[in-house]
Design a protein around this motif. Structure first.
Motif, mmCIF file in Angstrom:
data_model
loop_
_atom_site.group_PDB
_atom_site.id
_atom_site.type_symbol
_atom_site.label_atom_id
_atom_site.label_comp_id
_atom_site.label_asym_id
_atom_site.label_seq_id
_atom_site.Cartn_x
_atom_site.Cartn_y
_atom_site.Cartn_z
ATOM 1 N N ARG A 1 26.202 -3.155 5.829
ATOM 2 C CA ARG A 1 25.952 -2.940 7.260
ATOM 3 C C ARG A 1 27.244 -2.984 8.067
ATOM 4 N N GLY A 2 27.417 -1.990 8.934
ATOM 5 C CA GLY A 2 28.468 -2.005 9.937
ATOM 6 C C GLY A 2 29.895 -1.778 9.494
ATOM 7 N N PRO A 3 30.165 -1.098 8.358
ATOM 8 C CA PRO A 3 31.572 -0.887 7.999
ATOM 9 C C PRO A 3 32.256 0.096 8.946
ATOM 10 N N LEU A 4 33.307 -0.354 9.630
ATOM 11 C CA LEU A 4 34.135 0.521 10.473
ATOM 12 C C LEU A 4 33.341 1.291 11.517
ATOM 13 N N GLY A 5 32.314 0.660 12.079
ATOM 14 C CA GLY A 5 31.559 1.292 13.149
ATOM 15 C C GLY A 5 30.362 2.106 12.712
ATOM 16 N N TRP A 6 30.200 2.346 11.400
ATOM 17 C CA TRP A 6 28.994 3.005 10.918
ATOM 18 C C TRP A 6 27.832 2.023 10.955
ATOM 19 N N ALA A 7 26.620 2.538 11.062
ATOM 20 C CA ALA A 7 25.455 1.654 11.004
ATOM 21 C C ALA A 7 25.327 1.059 9.604
ATOM 22 N N SER B 1 15.239 -1.253 9.068
ATOM 23 C CA SER B 1 15.525 -2.670 9.250
ATOM 24 C C SER B 1 16.330 -3.141 8.049
ATOM 25 N N PHE B 2 17.009 -4.278 8.210
ATOM 26 C CA PHE B 2 17.901 -4.723 7.146
ATOM 27 C C PHE B 2 17.998 -6.238 7.146
ATOM 28 N N THR B 3 17.836 -6.825 5.969
ATOM 29 C CA THR B 3 18.004 -8.261 5.798
ATOM 30 C C THR B 3 19.080 -8.503 4.752
ATOM 31 N N PRO B 4 20.224 -9.076 5.127
ATOM 32 C CA PRO B 4 21.270 -9.353 4.129
ATOM 33 C C PRO B 4 20.729 -10.260 3.027
ATOM 34 N N CYS B 5 21.029 -9.903 1.773
ATOM 35 C CA CYS B 5 20.541 -10.710 0.655
ATOM 36 C C CYS B 5 21.627 -11.034 -0.347
ATOM 37 N N GLY B 6 22.847 -10.507 -0.157
ATOM 38 C CA GLY B 6 23.918 -10.748 -1.102
ATOM 39 C C GLY B 6 23.663 -10.067 -2.441
ATOM 40 N N GLY B 7 24.157 -10.674 -3.520
ATOM 41 C CA GLY B 7 23.970 -10.112 -4.851
ATOM 42 C C GLY B 7 25.291 -9.834 -5.538
#
Length: 235
Positions: A221-227, A57-63
């Motif tokens: 997350r999601g660069p160029l179609g990668w998970a 699972s993944f929650t964007p948090c910046g930084g």
């Protein structure tokens, strides 16, 4: 860089075909094409199965992203593995038909992404292929000749004459073959907007997505179609 990076997504989708369509040395043909490359020349670690675990699972948090980041794990969509069964380079040798004689091929990714405080990004990416080969003692002798499989194991080369890195244990010869890395280096611009990181080339597809920095780890997350891509802050 846009053409090279855009092809990375295609590469993972075709990984199963690459394993079946092996080069003469048994390595996937993709590793021979620069247009499908990601860079490993400046990386401290190569990204493959066995690096930091892909997030469930993944929650964007910046930084804070300013600095240099080494690519250590790439996560294909759907949880696919970067390692696939592939053709054994000695499959045509009569003594190499037993179940102990196996081969697997891995696409190994790596590189660095350097993000400056001035909004400039330097992306260095590469790809090479690795083939792990297991040979029975009978197969080793059929290929190399001699009276000792353990001694013959150390002198093995591919059918094309390229030296293999081999070791003998428990009656089996285990070898590794690596292709030369194909590399690409470009300098672009990047921007951070909230929890989105985007590298913008002068032409072509943007690279980026939602991200989170935790300690020395950056998950994108999601660069160029990668998970996901997982990167580690370089010292």
């Amino acid at each position: 860089m846009a053409h090279a990076l855009a092809s990375i997504a295609l590469l993972v989708l075709s990984a199963g075909c690459a394993a079946r369509d092996a080069a003469p040395d048994g390595a996937p043909r993709e590793a021979g094409h620069l247009e499908r490359s990601v860079r490993d020349g400046g990386a401290r670690e190569a990204a493959r199965d066995g690096g930091p675990a892909c997030p469930a699972s993944f929650t964007p948090c910046g930084g804070d992203v300013v600095g240099s980041w080494s690519l250590v794990t790439v996560c294909p969509a759907g949880g696919a593995s970067l390692t696939k069964p592939c053709d054994h380079p000695f499959a045509s040798v009569a003594g190499c038909t037993g179940a102990e004689n196996t081969a697997s091929c891995t696409n190994v990714y790596g590189g660095t992404i350097s993000l400056g405080s001035d909004g400039k990004a330097t992306v260095q990416l590469s790809l090479h292929a690795e083939q792990s080969i297991t040979l029975s003692g009978a197969c080793v002798l059929a290929v190399q000749g001699g009276s000792s499989a353990e001694s013959a194991c150390l002198g093995l080369a591919t059918p094309n004459g390229k030296k293999l890195e081999c070791a003998f244990s428990s009656g089996l010869c285990r070898c590794l073959f690596r292709t030369e890395p194909e590399t690409e280096t470009k300098t672009d611009l990047y921007q951070v907007s909230g929890t989105e990181l985007v590298v913008t080339p002068s032409a072509g597809e943007k690279l980026g997505g939602a991200y989170c920095v935790s300690g020395d780890e950056l998950v994108l997350r999601g660069p160029l179609g990668w998970a996901f891509w997982i990167l580690r802050r370089a010292l």
